[in-house]
Design a protein around this motif. Sequence first.
Motif, PDB file in Angstrom:
ATOM      1  N   ARG A  70     -30.965 -50.744   1.623  1.00  0.00           N
ATOM      2  CA  ARG A  70     -29.941 -49.832   1.121  1.00  0.00           C
ATOM      3  C   ARG A  70     -29.896 -49.924  -0.395  1.00  0.00           C
ATOM      4  O   ARG A  70     -30.021 -51.009  -0.957  1.00  0.00           O
ATOM      5  N   VAL A  71     -29.689 -48.779  -1.033  1.00  0.00           N
ATOM      6  CA  VAL A  71     -29.520 -48.718  -2.482  1.00  0.00           C
ATOM      7  C   VAL A  71     -28.263 -47.900  -2.735  1.00  0.00           C
ATOM      8  O   VAL A  71     -28.117 -46.795  -2.203  1.00  0.00           O
ATOM      9  N   VAL A  72     -27.354 -48.441  -3.543  1.00  0.00           N
ATOM     10  CA  VAL A  72     -26.096 -47.760  -3.847  1.00  0.00           C
ATOM     11  C   VAL A  72     -26.032 -47.475  -5.338  1.00  0.00           C
ATOM     12  O   VAL A  72     -26.195 -48.382  -6.154  1.00  0.00           O
ATOM     13  N   GLN A  73     -25.802 -46.211  -5.692  1.00  0.00           N
ATOM     14  CA  GLN A  73     -25.579 -45.789  -7.072  1.00  0.00           C
ATOM     15  C   GLN A  73     -24.111 -45.416  -7.190  1.00  0.00           C
ATOM     16  O   GLN A  73     -23.642 -44.519  -6.510  1.00  0.00           O
ATOM     17  N   ARG A  74     -23.369 -46.138  -8.029  1.00  0.00           N
ATOM     18  CA  ARG A  74     -21.950 -45.849  -8.237  1.00  0.00           C
ATOM     19  C   ARG A  74     -21.791 -45.176  -9.583  1.00  0.00           C
ATOM     20  O   ARG A  74     -22.419 -45.547 -10.562  1.00  0.00           O
ATOM     21  N   ARG A  75     -20.926 -44.204  -9.643  1.00  0.00           N
ATOM     22  CA  ARG A  75     -20.673 -43.470 -10.878  1.00  0.00           C
ATOM     23  C   ARG A  75     -19.192 -43.500 -11.174  1.00  0.00           C
ATOM     24  O   ARG A  75     -18.386 -43.285 -10.291  1.00  0.00           O
ATOM     25  N   GLY A  76     -18.810 -43.755 -12.389  1.00  0.00           N
ATOM     26  CA  GLY A  76     -17.419 -43.714 -12.785  1.00  0.00           C
ATOM     27  C   GLY A  76     -16.748 -45.062 -12.744  1.00  0.00           C
ATOM     28  O   GLY A  76     -15.536 -45.151 -12.795  1.00  0.00           O
ATOM     29  N   VAL A  77     -17.532 -46.129 -12.633  1.00  0.00           N
ATOM     30  CA  VAL A  77     -16.953 -47.464 -12.628  1.00  0.00           C
ATOM     31  C   VAL A  77     -16.497 -47.828 -14.034  1.00  0.00           C
ATOM     32  O   VAL A  77     -15.443 -48.416 -14.224  1.00  0.00           O
ATOM     33  N   SER A  78     -17.267 -47.443 -15.037  1.00  0.00           N
ATOM     34  CA  SER A  78     -16.890 -47.709 -16.420  1.00  0.00           C
ATOM     35  C   SER A  78     -16.072 -46.540 -16.964  1.00  0.00           C
ATOM     36  O   SER A  78     -16.013 -45.472 -16.366  1.00  0.00           O
ATOM     37  N   ALA A  79     -15.453 -46.730 -18.121  1.00  0.00           N
ATOM     38  CA  ALA A  79     -14.643 -45.675 -18.728  1.00  0.00           C
ATOM     39  C   ALA A  79     -15.501 -44.478 -19.115  1.00  0.00           C
ATOM     40  O   ALA A  79     -15.097 -43.331 -18.962  1.00  0.00           O
ATOM     41  N   GLY A  80     -16.702 -44.714 -19.617  1.00  0.00           N
ATOM     42  CA  GLY A  80     -17.588 -43.614 -19.985  1.00  0.00           C
ATOM     43  C   GLY A  80     -18.076 -42.844 -18.779  1.00  0.00           C
ATOM     44  O   GLY A  80     -18.220 -41.630 -18.809  1.00  0.00           O
ATOM     45  N   LYS A  99     -31.937 -47.234 -11.010  1.00  0.00           N
ATOM     46  CA  LYS A  99     -31.798 -47.236  -9.547  1.00  0.00           C
ATOM     47  C   LYS A  99     -33.053 -46.703  -8.880  1.00  0.00           C
ATOM     48  O   LYS A  99     -33.430 -47.150  -7.800  1.00  0.00           O
ATOM     49  N   VAL A 100     -33.705 -45.748  -9.506  1.00  0.00           N
ATOM     50  CA  VAL A 100     -34.972 -45.256  -8.954  1.00  0.00           C
ATOM     51  C   VAL A 100     -35.996 -46.382  -8.945  1.00  0.00           C
ATOM     52  O   VAL A 100     -36.691 -46.598  -7.950  1.00  0.00           O
ATOM     53  N   ARG A 101     -36.086 -47.135 -10.040  1.00  0.00           N
ATOM     54  CA  ARG A 101     -37.023 -48.263 -10.094  1.00  0.00           C
ATOM     55  C   ARG A 101     -36.657 -49.326  -9.063  1.00  0.00           C
ATOM     56  O   ARG A 101     -37.533 -49.902  -8.413  1.00  0.00           O
ATOM     57  N   GLU A 102     -35.350 -49.590  -8.910  1.00  0.00           N
ATOM     58  CA  GLU A 102     -34.896 -50.555  -7.907  1.00  0.00           C
ATOM     59  C   GLU A 102     -35.286 -50.099  -6.499  1.00  0.00           C
ATOM     60  O   GLU A 102     -35.731 -50.905  -5.674  1.00  0.00           O
ATOM     61  N   ALA A 103     -35.153 -48.812  -6.237  1.00  0.00           N
ATOM     62  CA  ALA A 103     -35.524 -48.278  -4.922  1.00  0.00           C
ATOM     63  C   ALA A 103     -37.029 -48.368  -4.700  1.00  0.00           C
ATOM     64  O   ALA A 103     -37.481 -48.685  -3.593  1.00  0.00           O
ATOM     65  N   VAL A 104     -37.821 -48.117  -5.737  1.00  0.00           N
ATOM     66  CA  VAL A 104     -39.283 -48.209  -5.606  1.00  0.00           C
ATOM     67  C   VAL A 104     -39.692 -49.637  -5.265  1.00  0.00           C
ATOM     68  O   VAL A 104     -40.542 -49.861  -4.392  1.00  0.00           O
ATOM     69  N   VAL A 105     -39.080 -50.612  -5.921  1.00  0.00           N
ATOM     70  CA  VAL A 105     -39.387 -52.013  -5.631  1.00  0.00           C
ATOM     71  C   VAL A 105     -39.016 -52.347  -4.186  1.00  0.00           C
ATOM     72  O   VAL A 105     -39.784 -53.001  -3.461  1.00  0.00           O
ATOM     73  N   LEU A 106     -37.853 -51.883  -3.748  1.00  0.00           N
ATOM     74  CA  LEU A 106     -37.426 -52.122  -2.370  1.00  0.00           C
ATOM     75  C   LEU A 106     -38.358 -51.449  -1.367  1.00  0.00           C
ATOM     76  O   LEU A 106     -38.712 -52.042  -0.341  1.00  0.00           O
ATOM     77  N   LEU A 107     -38.791 -50.241  -1.669  1.00  0.00           N
ATOM     78  CA  LEU A 107     -39.711 -49.530  -0.786  1.00  0.00           C
ATOM     79  C   LEU A 107     -41.050 -50.257  -0.671  1.00  0.00           C
ATOM     80  O   LEU A 107     -41.628 -50.351   0.414  1.00  0.00           O
ATOM     81  N   GLU A 108     -41.541 -50.752  -1.791  1.00  0.00           N
ATOM     82  CA  GLU A 108     -42.808 -51.485  -1.769  1.00  0.00           C
ATOM     83  C   GLU A 108     -42.665 -52.798  -1.008  1.00  0.00           C
ATOM     84  O   GLU A 108     -43.554 -53.187  -0.251  1.00  0.00           O
ATOM     85  N   ARG A 109     -41.549 -53.489  -1.218  1.00  0.00           N
ATOM     86  CA  ARG A 109     -41.334 -54.781  -0.572  1.00  0.00           C
ATOM     87  C   ARG A 109     -41.169 -54.648   0.940  1.00  0.00           C
ATOM     88  O   ARG A 109     -41.684 -55.468   1.696  1.00  0.00           O
ATOM     89  N   THR A 110     -40.469 -53.605   1.387  1.00  0.00           N
ATOM     90  CA  THR A 110     -40.199 -53.436   2.814  1.00  0.00           C
ATOM     91  C   THR A 110     -41.223 -52.555   3.514  1.00  0.00           C
ATOM     92  O   THR A 110     -41.209 -52.472   4.742  1.00  0.00           O
ATOM     93  N   ASN A 111     -42.076 -51.876   2.750  1.00  0.00           N
ATOM     94  CA  ASN A 111     -43.067 -50.961   3.293  1.00  0.00           C
ATOM     95  C   ASN A 111     -42.407 -49.890   4.161  1.00  0.00           C
ATOM     96  O   ASN A 111     -42.855 -49.589   5.267  1.00  0.00           O
ATOM     97  N   ALA A 112     -41.305 -49.321   3.658  1.00  0.00           N
ATOM     98  CA  ALA A 112     -40.557 -48.296   4.391  1.00  0.00           C
ATOM     99  C   ALA A 112     -41.356 -47.001   4.472  1.00  0.00           C
ATOM    100  O   ALA A 112     -42.200 -46.708   3.625  1.00  0.00           O
ATOM    101  N   ASP A 113     -41.063 -46.227   5.512  1.00  0.00           N
ATOM    102  CA  ASP A 113     -41.766 -44.970   5.748  1.00  0.00           C
ATOM    103  C   ASP A 113     -41.096 -43.772   5.090  1.00  0.00           C
ATOM    104  O   ASP A 113     -41.757 -42.782   4.779  1.00  0.00           O
ATOM    105  N   ALA A 114     -39.765 -43.822   4.914  1.00  0.00           N
ATOM    106  CA  ALA A 114     -39.032 -42.674   4.389  1.00  0.00           C
ATOM    107  C   ALA A 114     -37.763 -43.140   3.691  1.00  0.00           C
ATOM    108  O   ALA A 114     -37.328 -44.275   3.856  1.00  0.00           O
ATOM    109  N   VAL A 115     -37.176 -42.209   2.927  1.00  0.00           N
ATOM    110  CA  VAL A 115     -35.920 -42.460   2.226  1.00  0.00           C
ATOM    111  C   VAL A 115     -34.918 -41.411   2.694  1.00  0.00           C
ATOM    112  O   VAL A 115     -35.234 -40.217   2.722  1.00  0.00           O
ATOM    113  N   MET A 132     -41.929 -39.741  -6.878  1.00  0.00           N
ATOM    114  CA  MET A 132     -41.641 -41.040  -7.492  1.00  0.00           C
ATOM    115  C   MET A 132     -41.704 -42.174  -6.477  1.00  0.00           C
ATOM    116  O   MET A 132     -42.176 -43.262  -6.786  1.00  0.00           O
ATOM    117  N   PHE A 133     -41.198 -41.931  -5.278  1.00  0.00           N
ATOM    118  CA  PHE A 133     -41.175 -42.971  -4.256  1.00  0.00           C
ATOM    119  C   PHE A 133     -42.489 -43.082  -3.505  1.00  0.00           C
ATOM    120  O   PHE A 133     -42.799 -44.120  -2.937  1.00  0.00           O
TER     121      PHE A 133
END
Length: 147
Positions: A70-80, A99-115, A132-133
Motif C-alpha cells: 500500500r502507498v498513501v499520498q496525503r495532501r493538506g497535512v502542512s499549512a502550505g 511517492k511515485v518513486r516509493e511506489a516503484v521501489v515497492l513494486l520492484e520489491r514485491t514483484n506486483a502485477d498491477a496497481v 512509470m510503473f
Amino acid sequence: MQQSRRRDRRPARRSGPVVARHQDPAPAVAVDGADVVIVGYFSGKQKDFAALMDAAAEEMTRRGARVVGRVVQRRGVSAGGARKMALPYSSRTLLSYGKVREAVVLLERTNADAVISLAPLTRRQRRVLTGMFGRPVASLADVLAGD
C-alpha cells in the motif's frame, strides 16, 4: 525601416480528415490471481483513510487478488498543502514524484502485477503511471465496473 512581424492569430488549417477524439474506456485489469499494490490519495482532513485502504484491500481480496503493498499520498497535512488540497500534486501522475518513486521501489520489491488507485484517474494519468510503473494501472472504480 523594417516592419515588425506579428504572428497571425488565426487558427491554422489542417490538411486531411479531422479525427474526432473520444473517451476510450479504461483498460480492463484482471485482478483475479494477481498481486496488486493499492495507491491512495487523501486530503489531510480525511482521518479515516486507513479504513478506506482496508476496505479497498478487502474488496481486492474478495475478487481474488492478493494485496502485497500500500502507498498513501496525503495532501493538506502542512499549512502550505492545506491551501492546495483540492489540487493533485501533479496533473500527470496525481501523486508527488517522491511517492511515485516509493511506489516503484515497492513494486520492484514485491514483484506486483498491477496497481490499483483509489482515486479516479484520467486516461492520461493511467498511461503515464503505467509507463512509470511498468505495470498496468487502474482505478478501483474501473475494477468494480469491470464485473
